[in-house]
Structure formats: C-alpha cells, structure tokens
Design an enzyme around this catalytic site. Sequence first.
Site, PDB file in Angstrom:
ATOM      1  N   GLU A 258      40.842  43.563  52.115  1.00 30.53           N
ATOM      2  CA  GLU A 258      41.870  43.487  51.071  1.00 30.53           C
ATOM      3  C   GLU A 258      42.327  44.885  50.658  1.00 30.53           C
ATOM      4  OE1 GLU A 258      40.543  40.715  48.082  1.00 30.53           O
ATOM      5  OE2 GLU A 258      40.691  39.056  49.492  1.00 30.53           O
TER       6      GLU A 258
ATOM      7  N   HIS B   5      38.837  23.060  45.670  1.00 27.32           N
ATOM      8  CA  HIS B   5      38.519  24.487  45.701  1.00 27.32           C
ATOM      9  C   HIS B   5      37.012  24.680  45.729  1.00 27.32           C
ATOM     10  CE1 HIS B   5      38.258  28.667  43.819  1.00 27.32           C
ATOM     11  NE2 HIS B   5      38.748  28.817  45.026  1.00 27.32           N
ATOM     12  N   HIS B   6      36.555  25.397  46.730  1.00 20.78           N
ATOM     13  CA  HIS B   6      35.137  25.740  46.865  1.00 20.78           C
ATOM     14  C   HIS B   6      34.991  27.254  46.883  1.00 20.78           C
ATOM     15  CE1 HIS B   6      34.060  21.710  49.097  1.00 20.78           C
ATOM     16  NE2 HIS B   6      34.203  21.534  47.795  1.00 20.78           N
ATOM     17  N   GLU B   7      34.921  27.844  45.714  1.00 23.62           N
ATOM     18  CA  GLU B   7      34.541  29.253  45.685  1.00 23.62           C
ATOM     19  C   GLU B   7      33.026  29.300  45.869  1.00 23.62           C
ATOM     20  OE1 GLU B   7      36.046  32.301  45.629  1.00 23.62           O
ATOM     21  OE2 GLU B   7      33.973  32.948  45.885  1.00 23.62           O
TER      22      GLU B   7
ATOM     23  N   HIS C 111      39.519  31.955  52.075  1.00 24.46           N
ATOM     24  CA  HIS C 111      39.817  33.253  51.460  1.00 24.46           C
ATOM     25  C   HIS C 111      38.604  34.169  51.565  1.00 24.46           C
ATOM     26  CE1 HIS C 111      43.718  32.598  49.120  1.00 24.46           C
ATOM     27  NE2 HIS C 111      43.620  31.643  50.016  1.00 24.46           N
ATOM     28  N   GLU C 112      38.868  35.451  51.614  1.00 25.78           N
ATOM     29  CA  GLU C 112      37.826  36.474  51.753  1.00 25.78           C
ATOM     30  C   GLU C 112      36.956  36.249  52.994  1.00 25.78           C
ATOM     31  OE1 GLU C 112      37.641  34.607  48.701  1.00 25.78           O
ATOM     32  OE2 GLU C 112      39.115  35.870  47.706  1.00 25.78           O
TER      33      GLU C 112
ATOM     34  N   GLU D 159      43.076  33.825  53.920  1.00 30.70           N
ATOM     35  CA  GLU D 159      43.615  34.955  53.185  1.00 30.70           C
ATOM     36  C   GLU D 159      43.284  36.160  54.069  1.00 30.70           C
ATOM     37  OE1 GLU D 159      43.561  36.519  48.642  1.00 30.70           O
ATOM     38  OE2 GLU D 159      41.609  36.281  49.592  1.00 30.70           O
TER      39      GLU D 159
ATOM     40  N   GLU E 255      48.108  38.379  45.059  1.00 33.38           N
ATOM     41  CA  GLU E 255      47.334  38.410  43.813  1.00 33.38           C
ATOM     42  C   GLU E 255      47.009  39.823  43.360  1.00 33.38           C
ATOM     43  OE1 GLU E 255      43.922  36.176  45.081  1.00 33.38           O
ATOM     44  OE2 GLU E 255      42.885  37.936  45.837  1.00 33.38           O
TER      45      GLU E 255
END
Lengths: 706, 706
Positions: free
Chosen positions: A176, A412-414, A482-483, A501, A507
Amino acid sequence: MRNSLPLLFLLLLTTRQWAGAQTQSALTARQDKVSLTFALAPDGRPSYAVSYGPKPVVLPSRLGLAFADGQGFDGPLTLVGSDVKDVDETWQPVWGEVKSIRNHYQQLTVRLRQSAPPGRLLTLVFRVFADGVGFRYELPAQPALQYFTVQDEKTEFNLPANHKAFWIPGDYDSNEYTYSTTRLSEVNSAGIEAIQLKSAPQRVQTPLMLKSDDGLYVNIHEAALVNYPAMMLDVDTNTFGLRSHLVPDALGAKAYLQAPEHTPWRTIVVADNAPAVLASKLILNLNEPTKLTETSWIRPQKFVGVWWEMHVNKASWNYSDVSNLKLADTDWSKLTPNGHHGANTQNVKRYIDFAAKYGLQSVLVEGWNVGWEDWANNWKEEVFDFVTPYPDFAVAELQQYAQSKGVKLMMHHETSSSVTNYERRQDAAYRFMQGHNYDAVKTGYVGRIIPRGEHHDGQWMVNHYVRTAQKTADNHIMVDMHESVRPTGLHRTYPNWLANEAARGNEFNAWSSGNPPEHETILPFTRLMGGPMDYTPGIFQIKLDDWNPERNKGKQVHTTLAKQLALYVTMYSPLQMAADLPEAYEQHLDAFRFIQDVPVDWDDTRILLAEPGDYLTTVRKAKGKEEWYLGAITDENARRQSVKLDFLTPGQRYEATIYADGKNASWNNNPMAYQIRRVKVDSRSTLPLALAPGGGAAVSFKPVSK
Amino acid sequence: MRNSLPLLFLLLLTTRQWAGAQTQSALTARQDKVSLTFALAPDGRPSYAVSYGPKPVVLPSRLGLAFADGQGFDGPLTLVGSDVKDVDETWQPVWGEVKSIRNHYQQLTVRLRQSAPPGRLLTLVFRVFADGVGFRYELPAQPALQYFTVQDEKTEFNLPANHKAFWIPGDYDSNEYTYSTTRLSEVNSAGIEAIQLKSAPQRVQTPLMLKSDDGLYVNIHEAALVNYPAMMLDVDTNTFGLRSHLVPDALGAKAYLQAPEHTPWRTIVVADNAPAVLASKLILNLNEPTKLTETSWIRPQKFVGVWWEMHVNKASWNYSDVSNLKLADTDWSKLTPNGHHGANTQNVKRYIDFAAKYGLQSVLVEGWNVGWEDWANNWKEEVFDFVTPYPDFAVAELQQYAQSKGVKLMMHHETSSSVTNYERRQDAAYRFMQGHNYDAVKTGYVGRIIPRGEHHDGQWMVNHYVRTAQKTADNHIMVDMHESVRPTGLHRTYPNWLANEAARGNEFNAWSSGNPPEHETILPFTRLMGGPMDYTPGIFQIKLDDWNPERNKGKQVHTTLAKQLALYVTMYSPLQMAADLPEAYEQHLDAFRFIQDVPVDWDDTRILLAEPGDYLTTVRKAKGKEEWYLGAITDENARRQSVKLDFLTPGQRYEATIYADGKNASWNNNPMAYQIRRVKVDSRSTLPLALAPGGGAAVSFKPVSK
C-alpha cells in the site's frame, strides 16, 4: 560493455556473464518480435536472454534455485534434452475485459541434470509470446527429489540500461505504497516510511514497470503464484541487474515443496508502446484454466457499503469505545454504545434502499461483527469470530429486508491478520453466510500475521489465499481480498476470486497524505497487471472536511469528481464499489448516473492512450450490449485529447454522454466541478476531451436509432 | 553459607540474596509444616522462600517477569497491600483416584506496583497447602497494561543443597526421554541423544523430582498451563539454583497476553516421605473447576487397538508402500496395497470381537485414514484430512459391526504436528466422528510443528491443546493427546481430556533401547504429577522377536509380564489400553483376567510403598464397589514386600487373586513367567509379595461371604 552491446545473444555470451569462455549450447524460442535464448555457460550454469526485435530486453541472466539441503540447482548442470512446440488456442473467461483471449506462444522446454551427484533433474519451461516471455522452474518426480526446501531463488533479470522504473518498496507485508518513479540507479526506499516491514533500500516489489530510453515498455512480474512466496526484486543500481528475492518464512526458508512441483511463472511483458502492455493477456494465459464447471453463480457486480463513512470519521466500525476486550469473555449487549456505530440496522437499511433504488447489486457492511473495539495493532489471536453480530445489527431482519428489496448483503471478514484464528473459524463463518443468504465476502488482512513470523507475501499466506479462493468456490461464495499478496492472474483459475485490494487504494486519501494524482495512471501498469483491484472509486464529496471538520482537516481525494467516474473504466474490476455515502450521491444524481450505467463485465477493451505516470484513456464494450464506455484520466497536468471513435460499430449512431471536468476544475482547487453533455456520434466522429489537473472524463455511448 | 543455613527465613534474608541489607517487608503464609515467606528486598525486587518445618525447601528466590516493551516486572516494586485468607473446601472429580478431594490452603495475596512509571500493577498469589506451595503472577486490568508480551519469566527456585534429581532434557518439543538420576551438580544432557531439539545441557523439564539428603521429597512443576508456554528449568550446578525458562515462539518471544491475565501456578510439592508426594492433590486443586455441567457422556474406559502390531512390525499404518504422495492428488483406490495394512476391515472386526468378548469398551484403530505413506519427517502441511478412509477400511460397515457388538470405535487423529492443517479440518473431522458414532479421539503430534518455528511446548501449541479439549467437549468427545505438552492438572477443568502421553511410553520398548526397569517407578513422581498418562501397559508377549524376527531382533519390553499387570494400578489413568495383540492375550487368558477386572475409576487410593527410581506399591478401591486392586512394581532389583492389608474394610473377607512373577522370573531372562494364586484375606492379613528383577505383582481383592 554496456555501450558496445552486441545485437546477437550468442555474441553476448562471451561478454560479462561468461567472459572469455564458450557456451555449451544455446537454444531459442521466438514469437513475432520477441525472442528468447537459453544457454548453459561453460561452468554449467543456466542462463537466458530476451530481446525485442533488435533491442535487448534482458541481457544474459542467471537462473538457479538453492535448496536447504545444499543440493539445489545453483551448481553445474548438464543438458539432457530440449524441445520446442507452438501453441495457439483461444479461451473464454468467465468474466473480464474481453470476450475471448488468444493464447499464442512458442514453448522451449529444457531438461537439465545436476552434473554432480545426486544428479537431480530440473526442467526449465519458457513460453514466448508476441508481448513477452514467461518461464518457470519445474522439479519433476524423481527418486532423488521428493521433499525439499527452497532456500533461495537465483533468477536474474539483467537489464541493458538505466531504465525509468515505477516501483514500491520491497515490504513483505504491504503493497500500500505510492509509486516512486526513478531511474534504476536511483532506486532507494531508505527515506520512505515503512507501512509494515522496513525494506532493504534497493528491494522493490513486482509488478515492476520499466521504460527504456529506446522506447521499450517492460513489465516484470509473475503468474500463477501458488504454493510459493511472492518474488521481490533486488536492484543492482550500478549494473541495472535485478535479482529475485523470495519472501521468507519465520525461519528464513522460502518454500517447502514436494516434487513434482514448479515455481510460478516469471513474466516479462515487453512492447514498444504503453497501451500494448495494458492489453497484454500474457499473465492470464500463464494461469491454469478454471476447474469450476458451474459458474452461473458468479456475478460481476457493483456495490455500496457501510464503509467510507468510517474512513471519513462519520461513523465507527466499533460499537462501543471501550478497549481491551476479550472475545470470549465479553457480554456485548452490556457495553455502552458509542452512538455512532456504522453497522446499525437502520443505517444498513438506508444503504439497502439506496442500492435497490439505483440498481446496485449489493451492500457491504463492515463492523457488523463483534471485536472491533481493539482489533488492530495488538497482534491478538482471538480477535473476531465472524458469526456474532453487534447488538444493533439485526442479522435476520436485514437478511429479510435485503431479500425483499432484491439486494444482496456482502459479508465482511476482517481477520486482523490473525489467520490461524480465521482458518479455524472459516467453516463456521461460511455456514453462517449460507444460512443468511450472503454469497460474497470481502476479507481483510490488516496488521501482522499470525502465525507470528509469517508474512503476507510468504508461502504460507500465499497458500492461505489460494485455499480461501478454493474454499469459497466450494461454497459458491465470491471473494474480494484486501491486504493480500498482489494478484498474479489466479482469477482465471478461481473466477469467484473477483478482486483484491493489494495496493494503495482510494481509502488512503481519507487518512494519509493521500494518493498523488498520478497514482491511478501507474496502477494499471503495475498492480493491475496481475488482476482486478477493488480500488473503491466513486468518491463525489472530494473534500473530506465536510464530514468531520475536526478530524479530516485538509483531507481530500486527490482527483476531480469526473476522474472518479473515469476510474470505473480505467481500473478494470468485475467488482466495483460506489464508495461514497448515499447522501453524497444524492447531491449529484446526474453524475451518479454514470456509476449506475457503467458495466463491470466487458466484451472488448481498447487502450487508446496511455503513459504510465501521465495519462490513460480506455474504452470498453459492455458485455452482450452495443454500448461503449470510455474513461480518461490524467495526472496533475491538464491535458486535451482528441479521441477518434473508430472503435464504435460503423453505421451505428450513439448518444455519447460526456461526464467531464467543469471549467476551472482541478483536483486541489475545484475538484467537484463537472459538466455533463450529450452529443450524437458515430465511428467517424472525434471526441475532444479536456482533462483538468488531476482530472478525467467518463463517457457512455449508447446506440440510438438514426 | 550453605553450611551455616539459618533456620528462620527472616534471618535468611540477610544472607546471599541481599547481603548486608535490610528487607522492606516480609509476609508469610503457612499450612501445617509448610510455610512461605514473601519479601521485597531493599532494591525493590520481590522474593519468596519455602520451608517444611525447620527445613528449608526453597531459599530466598527472586520473582520477576520481563516484558518485550522493557516495562515489565523485573525492576523495583513497591508494596501496595496484601492479605491472607484461609480456604477449606471439598470437591468431587468427575473421575479420578479418589472420590472426593479436599482443597485446604492459606492464601497470601501481595499487591505490588512498579516504583517507576508507568507504575503498572502486579499481584502475586501464594497458596500454601500442607503438602506444598503454588504461586502465580497476576496482571490485573489497569489502564497502563492492556496487551503485553512476556519476554522472560525470572522465577527462581534456589535449593538449599545438592539434591538428587530425576530429570529429562529441556527439549521444547519432546518429553519422551528416559530419566537421568543425578545430583543437581551433575545435571548435563550434553551426551543424551535429542529426540527433537537439542537442549541446553543444564536445562531440564518439569515435573522435576528432587530428594534431599535430609529426607525431603520435593516436586517442582506447574498447574493450569493455559495461554502460556511450558516452564523449563535452568539448573545452576554450582549454587543449585533453578531458574524458569519459558519455551519461546518462532520469534523468541514467550507469551502474548492481554490483561487481566495470570501465569500458570508454579508448584512445589514437598513431603518427608515419597508416598505423600504421589498422594498430593495440590496440582489438581490449583486448577479451575470444570464448567461442564453434563458429564454423563464421559466414560473412563479400557480399550484395545490396531496399534501394537504396527510397533512390532507385524502390520503397517500405511496402506501402500509408495512414498511421496500428495493428499489432494492421489487416487488411493489405485494404489497397490502392501498386503499388511493393519487397519483393514477384517482385522478391525477381530479386535471388535475381542473387545466384546472380554468386556473392553472400545477399539482404537490407527492408520485408518489416507496419508500414512509419507506422513512423518517431511514437515508436510497437507498430510492428513481426517475423513478419508483407506480403501480397505469400511467405515459404515465397521460402525454397524461395532454397534452390534456393543463396542465403540475410537477415532485416531495423527496430525504429524501439522497443526494448522488439523485446525482447519477439526470441524469436519468432528462432524465425521459424530456421523459415525465415535465419541473418543486419540490425537498425535509427531514431528516438527507447523506453524513452522513454533514448538510443542510453546504458548501457541498450549492454546491448541486447550482449545482442542474445549472443542471436543463442545462435541461430547473424549480426548487422549499424544506428543503434547505434559499435563498440569487441566483434566479437572476438562474432564473429557482423559489422558495424555507426553512422556516416554511403553512403545519405546518396541523400537529403541527401551525403557529401563526403573522407568515406571519414576514416572508417577514426574510426568504423572500433572495428570493421567496413556502409557499403554499390558504387553504380554515380552520378547518382540517372535512377531518379526528380522526387524525386532533383540527388542523386548523391559519388565516381566506380571509388572505389566501391576502398571494398571500404579499408573493411574481413566483410559487404559490393553496394548498387546488379541492373539497374545489369548495365550494367557488367566493373566488377562486381571486386565478385564481392573477398574479405571476409583473411590480411594493409598500409596503403600514408594521410592522414585526403586519401587512403588499402590492400592485403589474400585468406584462404587467393595473391591480393591493392588499394583506393586520394582526397578531392576528383586524385592520382597510384606503388605499389610489394613486398608481393607474391617470385618469383610476378600478373595485375593495374586498375579505374581513366576519363580526365576526376571525382565531380561524369564519375563513371561508368572503365577496366579488365590487366598482369602481380611484387613488383619499381611500379604507377602516377591517381585522379580524388573518385575511386579498385581492383586485383586473381591469380597467373599464368610
């Protein structure tokens, strides 16, 4: 040497690499202007070189694999045999930028044996396309090689000159970053603030975009990263040689493998113009076809989400402001709500209503599940359970409400990078999803990985991402990671893996120095070479102070509003967020119309104008429709373009709706000024576009009767 | 100093530890002969000492915790407050050696604060029992301490003299060693072959059994090991000080914690006779009561298994002799069977028949599931799936057959220490068990741990074992863990966690230099202090050549047959295997009668005679029955014992069936000679027992009418 570069590779073999010695053998493969030569040096070490017409792309460069047992392929090898074959086939992706893809290459297979005992076998496979080269190491099944550990991969990409490079630091855990644009000789990340791990100063990530002074565009990356760590590149700033650096595990090893096995493909896309790089399907072609036979449940889609309002400090992921909670011991119903929890039932219904009203397929809700009070930066293993909603998020009620409106909720699964925790709960989490009518999940990997010592881009995590793609596919679930490690074309194999992502998304404009206006002109040449990005475009409320004057002071998105629209075309993804808040869109429904209209799946794509770091103009034809969509973006410089519309079907007239920067618009001074005009055009027309500094234009072309 | 040891601790405070200085404070707690004193030295460092009557057990010894942030509790502390309370309660275990357990202690709580900022709080809790001391560090909830990493625990046990010690090397990954018996000054594992990790030469594991020249028996271990690494002890061979050494993770850290949290209890059992050490319930008392309310599904049991025939090379775990398979890619039905796969349907039925005929509750089957061809030593992650049977193991047929015979099949989950793989498959594996009527599982952790860099005895794995105990409990599954960390009394909290291996079991006799005859006299003083062991006694065919003359040449169990019977009493476990093959038992059904009869759950237990390394005679009263069972074992020396039967109910007559070594029996020359005789006895009788070298005796006492 660099100034007296011979044109023929066989002559090159007598230069720096193996000075004064004769090579044992030289084998070649070619496709159009691209040619590849393989050779064993007199010392038995394998090497390759690539050229584009008369121009060298990669000078003779070593290949090698070192093993933990000391008996790898970094010593002398003997040629056992080789063959060349030609392949020309066409395949249809489940979704994509084009309807069908030609896979046309000449393959050179080189079979080698260690000259000394145990005489292990190695096969090198090179595929030469008209737009570049892919090659990989293959370790065949053999008695002398079963389980082995790769300690180092010694692949070189020796570049012929001091190219311009678009690079980010070689962080094992984050991609990022904004891009640095320097000569190879000036690659140095020492001054760049690390996001997770401090990189060696001359280590960069791939996709690495390069431009030579003699007009070549070269992109170095990899394809089909499976069961292996990501490859980073160590730059020799004196010789312009690049050398593979694999992301290590907790013990410093690189890959634990079992024969038969192979590495990912190392890819070199080369062209004499920038658009051709973006049009390349080389990386996709080097991936395996999907094994999924039934794919009708996979739906490219646009979505809104309870998300940006957290980034702009209008709402929170967490339900209460207590910190230091323990997942198992907390009675969440007893916590005092902070009063601005985003994922509350009423607010989610508002997004559902909005999606239903404007024809967006789904609504992402972040912060719906317990654990957000102290989820980040604590390296905490028991952080989320993925099945327990906060007291103010009514799962069943929202399921019913969304269904009644014809909208899907997106899960959503963070994970907070507590991946062991996620893995042991994945089965239950997917059962929960199926029980509540979710068919897509956005996963997140913020923070340091557990198992501790592993990295986002190491073999163990690479396997996790691929396993998750397979596991979600088994459950008919689409996934957006993401990440994660940056993609390598695996969406061909796992078409339910809609996007990642894995780069610096929109963001960052909300809470950092932001993304410079050039950022989106570089991403397609770098990160997007591997696959779609969930960049989350579509921010209309450019200045963020308005949402929270105190906490967002001076924060803004570094584009114009019109450029945000253009990104839906220039940044290809089958999963596109309309990232802003409903109330932001409702102020500009005329502009929002483009987001409503723009497809996320295409029959055709043309890159009209492109230069990394400067500008990009792309048109795409809607899937199964006679509609075209154009996106044009620029960096911090205003530009005027005359776009020839010869991509349109001859004889057909279209209404072009042009969403352009307003007069005097610019990303920093007047970003929200836009103008919409409609004109009738056909394939003989030319469309003038004026892009503001940090601006862009979006155009829809819909057929009209004459 | 050592020779002029003062009798009172307060005087001790002026010696070696804080020479010439005054202490700030001294606090004490005591129970019967055991007393504990806590003090802060003038430098603010906390310390404790323990004595037994006038005899010092632990000299003044430092306490401390170092944190990764540098702000732990290894600097000066200030006393905030303290209190003392007395507790005397009684509780009933779900199963065990006795029907009810008294928990009687005086507790000293010491509240401390860092003298310097940030002024974090630490509470030390000491519990003093009549048979020893337990203490732990507690980190209360507080603003200045939320998430923290323990980098080192600095607990000392400074012993007053050069005790005799029974120890195994401080291997982070294995406890399967024979015991070394040396003075503390001679502890040195340099010459001992490592099983997994080479230990520092003066590092030993707990439970550490010590015997002083002045007649004290001291055992140092820990209780309730949860969310923390196992404690090993570094021995100072000059001063006889022991210092805690926590097992590190992949990065060298010890424990990632979140306040409020506490360490396990550090335990010091002390008595002036050996039997009292074995009778101690201190470790159990320091564990939390179970949270399970419904425990009727937990059944102590005896079992046979398709297991020893693999150890004696009569059968194999693997189905084929191919190696280098990949779990996902292999069609197991296409493999060529090797013809001696143990877990085949017909063979399993033979064990079911045997169990049914002789009243054993269950049948373990190892090697039933695919993956055994190359399961070990490859550090392979995708090694087993826990749900796919080999082609010759008919799951449904065997389920039906076992049910028809009233026998349970016991599941086997060897993980090969690929714990990430096991964790992501545990849900499916337990569903498979429930679907096929299994209610108990034996797990295994052979080899190096994945996540790579973690250790069997580190925090991450400790959490795995506890999580597995909880998860199996949630599914009403009993569990028996092999190659796990050694137990610390957690079976009080998780009574479904019936047993562990976690030491060198009987199996080592099959394929190593074996277990010396003294081994089983030491284990109760060391490994078994923490909980039941699945030692797998009951081998009747002592010489193993008979099963496979070529591969087992010279191998044998290092006991007599009668001693194998005695182990069912001397080695307490609610889960006892009849480990030998049915055909071995059928040759000696008269002796096998004892295994049929002996219970696995008891109302009472008396340790009649014991000396670690030499001998052990134990009697136990059957649960809910007027039956007693005696086991007597000796080391390599023959012994004669006169056992007073005053434990029997006065006035009741019993038939004693005595399973004794035969004339001229000895473990090495004539191990299978035994004699069975029956005599009538009562509580006034004395039973003479003659134990052969490496021998033993087992006796059942069943009431008879006068």
